[in-house]
Design a protein around this motif. Structure first.
Motif, mmCIF file in Angstrom:
data_model
loop_
_atom_site.group_PDB
_atom_site.id
_atom_site.type_symbol
_atom_site.label_atom_id
_atom_site.label_comp_id
_atom_site.label_asym_id
_atom_site.label_seq_id
_atom_site.Cartn_x
_atom_site.Cartn_y
_atom_site.Cartn_z
ATOM 1 N N UNK A 42 0.847 -1.194 0.000
ATOM 2 C CA UNK A 42 0.000 0.000 0.000
ATOM 3 C C UNK A 42 0.892 1.256 0.000
ATOM 4 N N UNK A 43 0.938 1.959 -1.147
ATOM 5 C CA UNK A 43 1.833 3.119 -1.253
ATOM 6 C C UNK A 43 1.633 4.139 -0.127
ATOM 7 N N UNK A 44 0.383 4.437 0.225
ATOM 8 C CA UNK A 44 0.130 5.460 1.268
ATOM 9 C C UNK A 44 0.698 5.022 2.614
ATOM 10 N N UNK A 45 0.553 3.733 2.909
ATOM 11 C CA UNK A 45 1.046 3.227 4.194
ATOM 12 C C UNK A 45 2.572 3.320 4.259
ATOM 13 N N UNK A 46 3.223 3.021 3.128
ATOM 14 C CA UNK A 46 4.686 3.088 3.082
ATOM 15 C C UNK A 46 5.162 4.537 3.256
ATOM 16 N N UNK A 47 4.433 5.460 2.618
ATOM 17 C CA UNK A 47 4.817 6.869 2.720
ATOM 18 C C UNK A 47 4.641 7.377 4.158
ATOM 19 N N UNK A 48 3.590 6.912 4.806
ATOM 20 C CA UNK A 48 3.400 7.289 6.214
ATOM 21 C C UNK A 48 4.533 6.740 7.069
ATOM 22 N N UNK A 49 4.995 5.548 6.719
ATOM 23 C CA UNK A 49 6.135 4.947 7.432
ATOM 24 C C UNK A 49 7.373 5.829 7.350
ATOM 25 N N UNK A 50 7.586 6.431 6.170
ATOM 26 C CA UNK A 50 8.723 7.338 6.000
ATOM 27 C C UNK A 50 8.511 8.600 6.841
ATOM 28 N N UNK A 51 7.283 9.137 6.804
ATOM 29 C CA UNK A 51 6.978 10.351 7.574
ATOM 30 C C UNK A 51 7.247 10.095 9.061
ATOM 31 N N UNK A 52 6.836 8.944 9.567
ATOM 32 C CA UNK A 52 7.082 8.603 10.974
ATOM 33 C C UNK A 52 8.574 8.463 11.254
ATOM 34 N N UNK A 92 -2.153 17.258 15.571
ATOM 35 C CA UNK A 92 -3.227 16.273 15.505
ATOM 36 C C UNK A 92 -2.696 14.889 15.160
ATOM 37 N N UNK A 93 -1.364 14.769 15.033
ATOM 38 C CA UNK A 93 -0.759 13.458 14.797
ATOM 39 C C UNK A 93 -0.833 12.986 13.356
ATOM 40 N N UNK A 94 -1.217 13.907 12.443
ATOM 41 C CA UNK A 94 -1.310 13.519 11.023
ATOM 42 C C UNK A 94 0.084 13.519 10.390
ATOM 43 N N UNK A 95 0.351 12.491 9.564
ATOM 44 C CA UNK A 95 1.654 12.419 8.903
ATOM 45 C C UNK A 95 1.748 13.451 7.784
ATOM 46 N N UNK A 96 2.893 14.130 7.709
ATOM 47 C CA UNK A 96 3.121 15.074 6.608
ATOM 48 C C UNK A 96 3.669 14.277 5.421
ATOM 49 N N UNK A 97 2.736 13.673 4.678
ATOM 50 C CA UNK A 97 3.155 12.782 3.583
ATOM 51 C C UNK A 97 3.719 13.554 2.390
ATOM 52 N N UNK A 98 3.330 14.814 2.262
ATOM 53 C CA UNK A 98 3.888 15.577 1.144
ATOM 54 C C UNK A 98 5.380 15.805 1.357
ATOM 55 N N UNK A 155 11.180 14.079 0.252
ATOM 56 C CA UNK A 155 12.413 13.491 0.791
ATOM 57 C C UNK A 155 12.752 12.181 0.075
ATOM 58 N N UNK A 156 11.740 11.331 -0.100
ATOM 59 C CA UNK A 156 11.968 10.033 -0.745
ATOM 60 C C UNK A 156 12.489 10.230 -2.172
ATOM 61 N N UNK A 157 11.824 11.108 -2.927
ATOM 62 C CA UNK A 157 12.247 11.324 -4.319
ATOM 63 C C UNK A 157 13.648 11.929 -4.377
ATOM 64 N N UNK A 158 13.895 12.941 -3.527
ATOM 65 C CA UNK A 158 15.226 13.570 -3.519
ATOM 66 C C UNK A 158 16.305 12.561 -3.154
ATOM 67 N N UNK A 159 16.058 11.796 -2.102
ATOM 68 C CA UNK A 159 17.098 10.876 -1.633
ATOM 69 C C UNK A 159 17.322 9.749 -2.629
ATOM 70 N N UNK A 160 16.237 9.269 -3.224
ATOM 71 C CA UNK A 160 16.410 8.219 -4.223
ATOM 72 C C UNK A 160 17.219 8.734 -5.409
ATOM 73 N N UNK A 161 16.820 9.897 -5.915
ATOM 74 C CA UNK A 161 17.496 10.425 -7.116
ATOM 75 C C UNK A 161 18.946 10.777 -6.852
ATOM 76 N N UNK A 162 19.273 11.104 -5.626
ATOM 77 C CA UNK A 162 20.665 11.409 -5.284
ATOM 78 C C UNK A 162 21.451 10.130 -4.990
ATOM 79 N N UNK A 163 20.817 8.993 -5.129
ATOM 80 C CA UNK A 163 21.509 7.716 -4.921
ATOM 81 C C UNK A 163 21.726 7.377 -3.461
ATOM 82 N N UNK A 164 20.948 8.016 -2.560
ATOM 83 C CA UNK A 164 21.191 7.809 -1.122
ATOM 84 C C UNK A 164 20.494 6.583 -0.567
ATOM 85 N N UNK A 165 19.525 6.031 -1.294
ATOM 86 C CA UNK A 165 18.806 4.876 -0.748
ATOM 87 C C UNK A 165 19.493 3.577 -1.166
ATOM 88 N N UNK A 166 19.673 3.394 -2.451
ATOM 89 C CA UNK A 166 20.343 2.182 -2.941
ATOM 90 C C UNK A 166 20.647 2.345 -4.419
#
Ligand SMILES: Nc1nc2c(ncn2[C@@H]2O[C@H](COP(=O)(O)OP(=O)(O)O)[C@@H](O)[C@H]2O)c(=O)[nH]1
Ligand SMILES: [Mg+2]
Length: 291
Positions: A236-246, A254-260, A265-276
């Motif tokens: 579930x893409x949304x659940x994974x993104x919330x995992x990153x936000x956490x 109110x405890x809402x995840x800032x998924x935007x 962060x995910x796109x920047x870090x991936x494109x910079x080769x920081x994830x794998x």
């Protein structure tokens, strides 16, 4: 995935200007992103480039999986294409590219020699957005590069940069269009940053990217975002993104995840080769190549 609107008028214009430029050159230097070489290409190109000598650079190979790079080089070489792994940000790779282009251009050089004329090969760099075309041209041209280029649509003449005694390069690259009619390949084009982020749903793309990375390189992903391992529904893409936000503490009032914010962060870090270092496509089954 929502349809990506990427073929508006400017692509039609780009195609026309590409067709004009192609009349001026002997060799097409096609740059693809090593992480998604299929998505960077298009059956249209075969017709477009049919009378040209062709070279392919599997660029950003430093950001892809070494085994995948080798598999792709074997694959394209098997199709008769002059191809090599490449890192265009790396200046020392320059001479290898020049040698590859001159070798591919040998039939044309020979023709000139046989006629007794001294002429140089004329090459043009082509590729979809963000694959490294400008970086490549700048590294190849070095300090001798002409500072002022012709403005498209305004001046008809082209600027050429002398690369070696046998080679000249057009200083403006040709813009190509990736394979957007296939949803899987369109996704890959979005991952590698070849579609402007402001015309797509970045939360959706980042969520899909996380799901794909979770299959390709789960260890590296869990290492980068510690709280992802707690996510149960891993498809579930949304659940994974919330995992990153956490994981990053991106929690709004109110405890809402800032998924935007997490998506950026995910796109920047991936494109910079920081994830794998990963490749999303495989020459064998059109699927994935393991890292
Ligand atoms: N890691 C890595 N980054 C690269 C490489 N080639 C280009 N880049 C980066 O990719 C981005 C896009 O490059 P650019 O030359 O502007 O692409 P263009 O849109 O095709 O002209 C820039 O941030 C470059 O620094 C490469 O071989 N490896
Ligand atoms: Mg550019």
């Amino acid at each position: 995935m929502q349809t990506i609107n990427w073929y508006p008028g400017h692509m039609t214009k780009a195609r026309r200007s590409l067709e004009e430029d192609l009349k001026l050159i002997d060799v097409v230097v096609e740059i693809v992103d090593a992480r998604a070489p299929l998505a960077c290409r298009n059956p249209d190109f075969e017709k477009l480039f049919r009378n040209k000598l062709r070279v392919m650079l599997l660029n950003k190979s430093d950001l892809s999986a070494p085994a995948a790079n080798k598999a792709w080089v074997r694959h394209f070489a098997g199709e008769g294409i002059s191809v090599m792994e490449y890192v265009s940000v790396n200046s020392s790779a320059r001479k290898n590219a020049v040698a590859l282009i001159e070798k591919a251009g040998e039939p044309v050089l020979k023709k000139y020699r046989d006629k007794g004329v001294s002429k140089t090969l004329r090459a043009m760099v082509v590729g979809i957005p963000n694959v490294g075309k400008s970086t490549f041209i700048n590294k190849l041209a070095g300090v001798t590069r002409a500072q002022v280029g012709d403005r498209p649509g305004v001046t008809r003449g082209k600027q050429w940069v002398k690369i070696s005694p046998y080679l000249e390069l057009m200083d403006t690259p040709g813009l190509l269009w990736g394979k957007l009619d296939d949803q899987t390949l369109a996704k890959h084009i979005a991952y590698i940053g070849s579609i402007r982020d402001d015309i797509m749903d970045i939360e959706e793309i980042a969520g899909l990217l996380l799901c794909d990375l979770d299959k390709l390189c789960p260890g590296a992903l869990a290492e980068r975002y510690k709280k992802l391992s707690a996510v149960e529904d891993r498809d579930l893409p949304e659940a994974m993104l919330e995992g990153v936000a956490r994981s990053r503490g991106f929690i709004l009032s109110g405890g809402v995840c800032d998924t935007e914010r997490a998506a950026r962060i995910v796109l920047d870090e991936f494109r910079a080769g920081k994830i794998a270092k990963v490749c999303f496509e495989s020459p064998e089954e059109g699927g994935n190549v393991d890292a």
